[in-house]
Design an enzyme around this catalytic site. Structure first.
Site, PDB file in Angstrom:
ATOM      1  N   GLY A 191       0.821  -1.196   0.000  1.00 53.60           N
ATOM      2  CA  GLY A 191       0.000   0.000   0.000  1.00 53.60           C
ATOM      3  C   GLY A 191       0.857   1.250   0.000  1.00 53.60           C
ATOM      4  N   SER A 192       0.348   2.336  -0.603  1.00 51.75           N
ATOM      5  CA  SER A 192       1.044   3.613  -0.526  1.00 51.75           C
ATOM      6  C   SER A 192       0.837   4.227   0.859  1.00 51.75           C
ATOM      7  CB  SER A 192       0.537   4.557  -1.611  1.00 51.75           C
ATOM      8  OG  SER A 192       0.916   4.092  -2.892  1.00 51.75           O
ATOM      9  N   GLY A 193       1.596   5.272   1.151  1.00 48.75           N
ATOM     10  CA  GLY A 193       1.480   5.936   2.446  1.00 48.75           C
ATOM     11  C   GLY A 193       2.651   5.642   3.363  1.00 48.75           C
ATOM     12  N   HIS A 194       3.629   4.848   2.857  1.00 46.66           N
ATOM     13  CA  HIS A 194       4.797   4.497   3.664  1.00 46.66           C
ATOM     14  C   HIS A 194       6.076   5.065   3.063  1.00 46.66           C
ATOM     15  CE1 HIS A 194       2.016   1.830   5.590  1.00 46.66           C
ATOM     16  NE2 HIS A 194       1.856   1.098   4.507  1.00 46.66           N
ATOM     17  N   LYS A 218       5.753  -7.757   2.544  1.00 45.94           N
ATOM     18  CA  LYS A 218       5.444  -7.468   3.943  1.00 45.94           C
ATOM     19  C   LYS A 218       4.222  -8.309   4.342  1.00 45.94           C
ATOM     20  CE  LYS A 218       4.951  -2.888   3.929  1.00 45.94           C
ATOM     21  NZ  LYS A 218       4.790  -2.734   2.469  1.00 45.94           N
ATOM     22  N   ASP A 263      -1.376  -8.393   0.662  1.00 45.56           N
ATOM     23  CA  ASP A 263      -0.084  -8.407  -0.022  1.00 45.56           C
ATOM     24  C   ASP A 263       0.359  -9.845  -0.287  1.00 45.56           C
ATOM     25  OD1 ASP A 263      -0.318  -5.734   0.714  1.00 45.56           O
ATOM     26  OD2 ASP A 263       1.797  -5.499   1.209  1.00 45.56           O
ATOM     27  N   HIS A 290      -0.110   1.116   9.793  1.00 43.51           N
ATOM     28  CA  HIS A 290      -1.387   1.647   9.305  1.00 43.51           C
ATOM     29  C   HIS A 290      -2.241   2.117  10.470  1.00 43.51           C
ATOM     30  CE1 HIS A 290      -0.013  -1.680   6.739  1.00 43.51           C
ATOM     31  NE2 HIS A 290      -0.273  -0.848   5.758  1.00 43.51           N
TER      32      HIS A 290
END
Lengths: 330, 330
Positions: free
Chosen positions: A53-56, A104, A109, A218
Site C-alpha cells: 500500500g502507498s502511504g509508507h 510485507k 499483499d 497503518h
C-alpha cells in the site's frame, strides 16, 4: 489533518507523476503503477521487486535503484497492489536470472504476491519470495495473520539488493533475504493517528496525553495505551521489546525510523536514547540510520528496528546504494 | 502536538547526542553545540560555516560533510546561536584558507554572525559572509528586516560547498555563494502551525479549512490566509510568486521542500504540480529535489525554491556531496 492534495482519488497517480519528474533515472509507469530502475533489466542480475500500500514513502518506490530494488508496485493508500502490477514489474526487470518478491506480511499483499508469482512463473520467470514479519508488538492484527511486516523491510531490500548487485544467483539472494528477515525485529510507537486522503480525518482516536505502544504502520492497534512517556522511557520500552525477541549475541544495525509526522530534531534525540538503552544492555550498534523511511503518512511517532549484524550482513549493508531514499558509497 | 522528547530544556542537546551516535564521521561537540566534519580542518580548503535556530533539520547540522558545510552551529529551537559557537567552529575548521559564514536573514543570526566574524578575525581567521534572503512572500517580518532566509540556503551551502571542495579560494567561494543567493527565490505555504518543545502547543492558530500563503519557517505570518486550496492551486500560486520575482530566462533547479509534517506521498504529488506550472510558464526544471530539507518542526505544508541554473551552477549542484541529509555522486 489538512492535506496537500488535489482529490483523494488521484493521490497515488499524482505522487508517481512527481517521482517521474524528480527522478529521470527511474522509469515510472503512472497508469500501471510500476516504478522501475531506468537501466532494467540489468544483464545477468537477479531482480528484486517489492510493493505494498502507498502511504509508507519512501518505502518502496524510493528504494528503487542501484543496489536495492529493481521495481516497486504501489497500491492505493494502505491497500495492497494487485497481481497485474507485480507481473508487469517482473516482465520489465527480469534479465533471465529470476526475480525475488519481497512481501510485507499483510494478508492482501501475501495473497496478491502469491498469485503474481504463479502468473509470472507461467510466463517463464523464475520467482522466489521472502516474507517480512518483524514487528514484535503483537501476533495477528488488523490485516495480518502472524506478525506485521514493518521496518525490517528496509534491511531486507538493502542487503538482498546488495547481494543481487554483486551478482549472486537467485537462491543465494533469496537466502540472504531470509537471513536478514530472520535477523531483524521492530517495535513502533504512535503519538498521533495518521490521516488517509480518503477519510480526511485521523484514522483512530488517540487522546491528548496518551500514546500507543506497539502500533502498526497503518495505525493498527498495538500492545497498550499509556499516559504520555518521555523519549527515554519510550526507548527503554521499544528497545527492550525488540531485544527480548531478538536476543542478539553480537553487534546490531539500528534503524530509528520516523512514522512521518515527528520532526527530525526529535528523532535524533530519540536515537540518542535508543543508543543509551543499547549500551546499558551491552549491545553495540555498529550502524545507525535515523530518518523517515517506513512511514505511516503524517503519524507522529517512531519505530526501532534492530538487525543482528555478522560480517556478511555488515558488508552488504555498507555496499553502495543509489536510490531516491537511500544513497551511499561509491 | 505530542512530542517525542524528554524535557524541552534538553531537546537540542539530545538531538546532538543522537547525531553523534548516528554519524561517527562527524565531530559533535554537544556541550558547545558545534557540529564539525570529522576530517576538519581540510588542508588548504576554504571552510563553510552556517547555523541558526534548531527546528529546521536536516538544515544545518545534516549538511555538514564532504562538499557542503565544514561546521554548523545550532541554536535553541527557533533561536539564534551565539557568537561563541561560530568562533569555536571557525577555530575548528579553518585550515588557513579562511571561512565563509552563510547566514539566513534573521536579525539575531545576522547580529551574532557579525559579532563572531569580528571575533574570529581578531584571532587571525579570514572571514567572508553571505546573507541568504530568498523568501519573496513578504518584506520585513517577525525576526527579519528585509526578506527571510529559507530554502535557498540549501542551494548556497551545496554550491559554495562544492566550489570550496574543488579548491576555490575564499573570494571565489564567496562570489559563488553570492551568485547562488542572488539566483534563488522561495515561497512557502502552511497547512498547519508547528509546535515548539517549549510551548507544547501550536505556535499560531490556523483554522480548519484555511491555509496560510507565504509562511516563514518559524510560522511567521505570510501574505494572506485563504480557504483551503488544492495541491495544483497552491503550486500555481507559489510558483508564480517565485517566477514573478526571479524572472528566469533559462532552466532552473527546483527544491520542493516539505515543512516537516506533510507526508512524502503528498510532497511528490505537489512536485508534479510544480512541474506542471513550470512547463506551462515555459521554464525547464533540470533538477528537482523533493523532501524535507528546510523544515519547521512538525508544520504541515511545503515551499518551492527555484534557482537559475547556468552551466557553472549546474556543475556545482551535481558535484559529489556526502552529508547525513544530502548525498550523491562519487
Amino acid at each position: 489533518m489538512k492535506q496537500l492534495i488535489n482529490v483523494p482519488e488521484t493521490v497515488v497517480a499524482d505522487a508517481l507523476r512527481g517521482m517521474a519528474a524528480a527522478h529521470p533515472e527511474l522509469t515510472v509507469d503512472v497508469e500501471n503503477r510500476v516504478v522501475v530502475r531506468g537501466d532494467a533489466p540489468v544483464q545477468d542480475k537477479v531482480a528484486l521487486i517489492s510493493g505494498g500500500g502507498s502511504g509508507h514513502e519512501p518505502l518502496h518506490g524510493g528504494f528503487v535503484g542501484y543496489g536495492m530494488l529493481d521495481a516497486a508496485c504501489p497500491g492505493e493508500v494502505f491497500t495492497s497492489p494487485v497481481p497485474d502490477q507485480m507481473v508487469r514489474a517482473a516482465a520489465a526487470v527480469d534479465s533471465g536470472a529470476g526475480v525475488l518478491f519481497i512481501v510485507k506480511n499483510y494478508t492482501g499483499d501475501v495473497l496478491n504476491f502469491d498469485m503474481a508469482a504463479d502468473m509470472a512463473e507461467d510466463e517463464g520467470v523464475a520467482v522466489a519470495k521472502v516474507l517480512v514479519e518483524d514487528d514484535v508488538a503483537v501476533t495477528d492484527s488488523t490485516f495480518t495473520a502472524g506478525r506485521r511486516g514493518t521496518g525490517a523491510t528496509l534491511f531486507v531490500e538493502k542487503m538482498a539488493g546488495a547481494a543481487a548487485q554483486e551478482g549472486a544467483p537467485l537462491e543465494r539472494v533469496e537466502a540472504v533475504a531470509r537471513k536478514v528477515a530472520g535477523s531483524a525485529r521492530s517495535f513502533g510507537v504512535a503519538l498521533s493517528a495518521c490521516t488517509t486522503p480518503a477519510k480526511g480525518s485521523p484514522t483512530f482516536d488517540l487522546p491528548p496525553g496518551e500514546l500507543e505502544l506497539g502500533i502498526g504502520i497503518h495505525g493498527e492497534p498495538g500492545r497498550e495505551r499509556r499516559a504520555m512517556m518521555t523519549s527515554g522511557e519510550i526507548a527503554d520500552f521499544a528497545v527492550d521489546a525488540v531485544l527480548d525477541d531478538l536476543a542478539p549475541d553480537g553487534p546490531v544495525l539500528a534503524l530509528v525510523n520516523g512514522m512521518g509526522g515527528t520532526p527530525l530534531l526529535e528523532l535524533y534525540g530519540f536515537a540518542a536514547e535508543v543508543h543509551r538503552v543499547l549500551a546499558e544492555r551491552g549491545v553495540a550498534a555498529t550502524r545507525t540510520l535515523v530518518g523517515n523511511y517506513v512511514t505511516s503518512l503524517d503519524m507522529a511517532g517512531a519505530s526501532v528496528t534492530l538487525c543482528r549484524a555478522d560480517e556478511e550482513l555488515l558488508r552488504l549493508w555498507d555496499a553502495p546504494v543509489r536510490t531516491p531514499g537511500l544513497r551511499w558509497g561509491a
